[in-house]
Design a protein around this motif. Structure first.
Motif, PDB file in Angstrom:
ATOM      1  N   VAL A  73       0.858  -1.184   0.000  1.00 51.22           N
ATOM      2  CA  VAL A  73       0.000   0.000   0.000  1.00 51.22           C
ATOM      3  C   VAL A  73       0.899   1.240   0.000  1.00 51.22           C
ATOM      4  O   VAL A  73       1.886   1.298   0.728  1.00 51.22           O
ATOM      5  N   HIS A  74       0.555   2.171  -0.886  1.00 52.70           N
ATOM      6  CA  HIS A  74       1.326   3.412  -1.014  1.00 52.70           C
ATOM      7  C   HIS A  74       0.522   4.538  -0.367  1.00 52.70           C
ATOM      8  O   HIS A  74      -0.605   4.828  -0.764  1.00 52.70           O
ATOM      9  N   ILE A  75       1.115   5.147   0.658  1.00 55.22           N
ATOM     10  CA  ILE A  75       0.427   6.233   1.373  1.00 55.22           C
ATOM     11  C   ILE A  75       1.347   7.446   1.370  1.00 55.22           C
ATOM     12  O   ILE A  75       2.450   7.404   1.920  1.00 55.22           O
ATOM     13  N   CYS A  76       0.884   8.519   0.754  1.00 50.31           N
ATOM     14  CA  CYS A  76       1.798   9.626   0.502  1.00 50.31           C
ATOM     15  C   CYS A  76       1.162  10.947   0.869  1.00 50.31           C
ATOM     16  O   CYS A  76       0.020  11.017   1.295  1.00 50.31           O
ATOM     17  N   TYR A  77       1.937  12.001   0.688  1.00 49.40           N
ATOM     18  CA  TYR A  77       1.423  13.362   0.848  1.00 49.40           C
ATOM     19  C   TYR A  77       1.171  13.978  -0.525  1.00 49.40           C
ATOM     20  O   TYR A  77       1.148  15.190  -0.670  1.00 49.40           O
ATOM     21  N   ASN A  93       9.111   9.188  -3.246  1.00 49.95           N
ATOM     22  CA  ASN A  93       8.073   9.589  -2.296  1.00 49.95           C
ATOM     23  C   ASN A  93       6.676   9.289  -2.819  1.00 49.95           C
ATOM     24  O   ASN A  93       5.775   8.928  -2.077  1.00 49.95           O
ATOM     25  N   CYS A  94       6.480   9.523  -4.119  1.00 52.71           N
ATOM     26  CA  CYS A  94       5.150   9.405  -4.725  1.00 52.71           C
ATOM     27  C   CYS A  94       5.368   9.198  -6.219  1.00 52.71           C
ATOM     28  O   CYS A  94       6.492   8.973  -6.669  1.00 52.71           O
ATOM     29  N   GLY A  95       4.295   9.282  -6.977  1.00 50.89           N
ATOM     30  CA  GLY A  95       4.415   9.181  -8.425  1.00 50.89           C
ATOM     31  C   GLY A  95       5.113  10.408  -9.002  1.00 50.89           C
ATOM     32  O   GLY A  95       5.033  11.495  -8.443  1.00 50.89           O
ATOM     33  N   MET A  96       5.801  10.220 -10.122  1.00 49.13           N
ATOM     34  CA  MET A  96       6.514  11.349 -10.733  1.00 49.13           C
ATOM     35  C   MET A  96       5.805  11.855 -11.996  1.00 49.13           C
ATOM     36  O   MET A  96       6.379  12.633 -12.758  1.00 49.13           O
TER      37      MET A  96
HETATM   38 ZN   LIG Z   1       1.534   9.069  -3.930  1.00 39.61          ZN
END
Ligand SMILES: [Zn+2]
Length: 338
Positions: free
Chosen positions: A208-212, A309-312
């Motif tokens: 699971v990806h949990i980001c800001y 950190n997240c998607g680019m």
């Molecule tokens: Zn993300």
């Protein structure tokens, strides 16, 4: 050890869709579009492998947006009935389609692209799907009685999809749940239950990806409002550690997340964000190594996966490429000294 991976998305080349823009429409259609998407994905697979990324993705080159790319193929949604919705607790307003009947999946959504991608690489392959809670927060609803009820219905079709993709050779199925950082009480009440429904019976690795969020203005403003320490993860990590999910991702690069919160995930693999997803600068391998070393204070190397950190998706193509290279090179620096 220290296998590198990415959150998922990568920028689209300018001949496929307008760069540095979320929801950018395709520049082509029909068979030409299909070939262009494949071409773009193959290029990103090569880039990742040349850089030294261990667990690769197709860069989400086949979808316009990480949520709607899945929903476009789901029945029960009226795409002409658009509703302005303040998503992620009103962080930004988006015109979203509306659920008007029971959701169902007439056929596989991503199987063709997974078959294509699988045939292009011998590396471990990750595939990302939007998580049930985040889907519910990115679509309006006039059919279901409540969000948890809709989430369980969506989780069921996500599970059918995930099983099919795993069978086609995906090694890691990751559910993207940026909403987990926003609705922390809901995560504990029904978010993890829905996630469990989505991974039922999967024998591949689950994540699971949990980001800001993406490095876009709305998110940067939100981050500024969160104070000197971002402790959202603290509320949900204990429940996630008790869950059946194998891996959890978190932001570490350029973030105010106290790294000690990783201690709450003692039984999980951790995808540690070691490059930020803002466009201003490309981290050096030394900076990446420093972030990984800081994380190693709280998580042993076998469980640590250096990641973005997240998607680019919304940053310039060459910047993303530079960040991939630094991510892999930084991991090598740390690995060589372990
Ligand atoms: Zn993300």
């Amino acid at each position: 050890m220290l296998e590198t991976t990415i959150a998922g998305s990568l920028p689209k080349p300018e001949w496929l869709a307008e760069p540095e823009k979320l929801w950018a429409p395709w520049r082509l259609s029909g068979e030409k579009l299909k070939q262009a998407k494949e071409h773009a994905a193959a290029e990103w697979l090569n880039h990742q492998q040349s850089a030294g990324i261990d667990i690769v993705t197709n860069g989400e080159q086949f979808r316009i947006h990480f949520v709607h790319g899945f929903l476009e193929h789901i029945s029960g949604i009226d795409w002409d009935k658009k509703t302005a919705m303040g998503i992620r607790d009103n962080r930004y307003t988006v015109q979203v389609p509306t659920v008007t009947g029971p959701v169902s999946r007439p056929q596989s959504v991503h199987l063709d692209e997974v078959r294509f991608t699988r045939a292009q690489t011998d590396h471990k392959l990750k595939f990302t799907l939007p998580g049930p809670m985040t889907i519910c927060d990115t679509i309006a609803d006039v059919h279901y009685a409540s969000r948890p009820e809709m989430a369980m219905a969506i989780a069921e079709i996500l599970n059918d999809e995930a099983r099919e993709l795993a069978y086609a050779g995906v090694d890691v199925i990751q559910f993207d749940e940026p909403a987990f950082n926003v609705f922390m009480d809901d995560v504990k009440e029904w978010g993890i239950t829905a996630l469990h429904r989505a991974i039922d019976g999967l024998t591949c690795t689950t994540a699971v990806h949990i980001c800001y969020g993406y490095g876009i203005d709305e998110n940067l403003r939100w981050k500024e409002s969160l104070g000197s320490e971002w402790r959202q993860y603290e509320e949900i990590f204990p429940a996630l550690n008790a869950s059946r999910i194998d891996q959890v991702s978190l932001e570490c690069a350029d973030s105010r997340v106290p790294l000690s919160l990783m201690g709450l995930l003692k039984d999980k693999g951790l995808m540690v964000g070691a490059v930020a997803v803002t466009p201003e600068k490309v981290e050096t391998p030394k900076e990446v190594a420093s972030t990984i070393r800081s994380a190693l204070q709280y998580v042993d190397a076998e469980r640590l996966f250096p990641c973005t950190n997240c998607g680019m998706a919304p940053i310039p193509y060459d910047t993303a490429l530079g960040k991939l290279k630094s991510l892999a090179a930084g991991a090598v620096l740390v690995r060589n000294k372990l």
